[in-house]
Design a protein around this motif. Structure first.
Motif, PDB file in Angstrom:
ATOM      1  N   TYR A   1       1.016  12.963  -0.265  1.00 33.62           N
ATOM      2  CA  TYR A   1       1.520  12.898   1.241  1.00 33.62           C
ATOM      3  C   TYR A   1       2.807  13.741   0.901  1.00 33.62           C
ATOM      4  CZ  TYR A   1      -2.003  10.098   2.966  1.00 33.62           C
ATOM      5  OH  TYR A   1      -3.239   9.590   3.661  1.00 33.62           O
TER       6      TYR A   1
ATOM      7  N   MET B   1      -1.126   3.112   9.414  1.00 35.36           N
ATOM      8  CA  MET B   1      -0.954   4.436   8.662  1.00 35.36           C
ATOM      9  C   MET B   1       0.498   4.782   8.575  1.00 35.36           C
ATOM     10  SD  MET B   1      -3.928   7.022   9.675  1.00 35.36           S
ATOM     11  CE  MET B   1      -3.635   7.153  11.481  1.00 35.36           C
TER      12      MET B   1
ATOM     13  N   GLU C   1      -4.351   2.737   4.591  1.00 39.79           N
ATOM     14  CA  GLU C   1      -4.938   3.818   3.553  1.00 39.79           C
ATOM     15  C   GLU C   1      -6.279   4.093   4.139  1.00 39.79           C
ATOM     16  OE1 GLU C   1      -5.793   4.118  -1.185  1.00 39.79           O
ATOM     17  OE2 GLU C   1      -5.232   2.084  -0.319  1.00 39.79           O
ATOM     18  N   THR C   2      -7.277   3.128   4.570  1.00 38.07           N
ATOM     19  CA  THR C   2      -8.676   3.255   5.147  1.00 38.07           C
ATOM     20  C   THR C   2      -8.533   4.292   6.216  1.00 38.07           C
ATOM     21  OG1 THR C   2      -9.199   1.091   4.253  1.00 38.07           O
ATOM     22  CG2 THR C   2     -10.803   1.902   6.011  1.00 38.07           C
TER      23      THR C   2
ATOM     24  N   TYR D   1       1.783   2.624   5.766  1.00 37.09           N
ATOM     25  CA  TYR D   1       1.234   2.892   4.177  1.00 37.09           C
ATOM     26  C   TYR D   1       1.870   4.077   3.779  1.00 37.09           C
ATOM     27  CZ  TYR D   1      -2.229   5.397   1.278  1.00 37.09           C
ATOM     28  OH  TYR D   1      -2.775   5.908   0.197  1.00 37.09           O
ATOM     29  N   ILE D   2       2.023   5.420   4.599  1.00 39.12           N
ATOM     30  CA  ILE D   2       2.477   6.199   4.237  1.00 39.12           C
ATOM     31  C   ILE D   2       4.033   6.280   3.908  1.00 39.12           C
ATOM     32  CG2 ILE D   2       2.780   8.910   4.916  1.00 39.12           C
ATOM     33  CD1 ILE D   2       0.342   8.762   6.712  1.00 39.12           C
TER      34      ILE D   2
ATOM     35  N   ALA E   1      -1.032  -1.951   4.490  1.00 43.32           N
ATOM     36  CA  ALA E   1      -1.235  -0.796   3.616  1.00 43.32           C
ATOM     37  C   ALA E   1      -2.582  -0.560   3.581  1.00 43.32           C
ATOM     38  CB  ALA E   1      -0.378  -1.035   2.390  1.00 43.32           C
ATOM     39  N   GLN E   2      -3.439  -1.481   3.248  1.00 43.74           N
ATOM     40  CA  GLN E   2      -4.904  -1.460   3.053  1.00 43.74           C
ATOM     41  C   GLN E   2      -5.487  -0.790   4.332  1.00 43.74           C
ATOM     42  OE1 GLN E   2      -6.194  -5.234   1.997  1.00 43.74           O
ATOM     43  NE2 GLN E   2      -5.791  -4.960  -0.393  1.00 43.74           N
TER      44      GLN E   2
ATOM     45  N   LYS F   1       4.477   5.347   0.321  1.00 41.52           N
ATOM     46  CA  LYS F   1       4.308   6.125  -0.899  1.00 41.52           C
ATOM     47  C   LYS F   1       5.624   6.660  -1.377  1.00 41.52           C
ATOM     48  CE  LYS F   1       0.516   7.549  -1.474  1.00 41.52           C
ATOM     49  NZ  LYS F   1      -0.364   7.073  -2.370  1.00 41.52           N
TER      50      LYS F   1
ATOM     51  N   ALA G   1      -7.687   7.794   5.370  1.00 39.00           N
ATOM     52  CA  ALA G   1      -8.982   8.276   4.425  1.00 39.00           C
ATOM     53  C   ALA G   1      -9.864   8.820   5.435  1.00 39.00           C
ATOM     54  CB  ALA G   1      -9.242   7.349   3.383  1.00 39.00           C
TER      55      ALA G   1
END
Length: 216
Positions: A147, A197, A131-132, A200-201, A127-128, A204, A135
């Motif tokens: 999102y 990604m 997120e990076t 991570y999304i 997830a980190q 959400k 971004a």
């Protein structure tokens, strides 16, 4: 003779009762039919349910959730499939048979459904990284901070990670071409960054009304 008359009277009463019942059922059925603004596209919707699940709540990670997706985005995608601007061996032939009013009605139907909660939770490290990476690409400029998208921009939060990853890879590899800017952006990412990604999304949370979904 008296018994015959009584029997005839009972039969007549029964026939009258059945007539009233059938009339009531007929009225109720027609009222329900005409109250359903989507009656004309029920066959098309039923076909959609085959892959996308009942009312657009997909239970297969390779097929996207479309229940609760934004109306205009759904309509544009159907239009792109119809014109082959977005290619798909499955959706292309289906969309070619649709009229504009049918595409509008179908997009409206699915946009009115509740987005499901798939309950996906990515590994913290993934997830980190996701997120990076997101971004760096300023993904929130279009898809917004949560999102959740808006109008022409699709909701991504809570979508299946497998579908998100495959879609981004299709953009990167020029397989999907109906958003050239995404292809130009994603070509700079590694496949692992794209996968992160997606994870991570997918994790959400959508703040709008949801229904819970047990992922198969």
């Amino acid at each position: 003779m008296l018994l015959d008359r009584k029997s005839e009277k009972n039969n007549s009463s029964m026939k009258n009762w059945l007539t009233v019942l059938l009339l009531f059922l007929s009225i109720s059925w027609n009222a329900e039919l005409f109250a359903d603004e989507y009656a004309d596209i029920r066959p098309q919707l039923t076909l959609c349910f085959t892959c996308h699940g009942q009312n657009g709540v997909s239970t297969q990670p390779k097929y996207p959730i479309i229940a609760g997706q934004h109306f205009y985005y759904l309509y544009v995608q159907l239009k792109d499939f119809k014109t082959a601007y977005r290619s798909s061996e499955i959706m292309g032939p289906i969309a070619k048979l649709l009229e504009k009013k049918q595409m509008i009605a179908m997009a409206k139907f699915f946009s009115e459904q509740k987005w499901p909660n798939i309950g996906y939770r990515p590994i913290k490290e993934r997830a980190q990284l996701g997120e990076t990476s997101a971004a760096a690409g300023q993904c929130v400029q279009c898809h917004l901070g949560g999102y959740e998208g808006d109008s022409r921009i699709p909701r991504l939060a809570g979508q299946y990670p497998e579908y998100l990853k495959n879609t981004m890879l299709d953009f990167k590899n020029k397989i999907r071409n109906n958003s050239p800017a995404k292809g130009s952006l994603l070509v700079s990412y590694s496949n692992d960054e794209i996968a992160a990604m997606a994870e991570y999304i997918a994790g959400k949370t959508i703040h709008a009304a949801q229904i819970n979904l047990e992922v198969q």
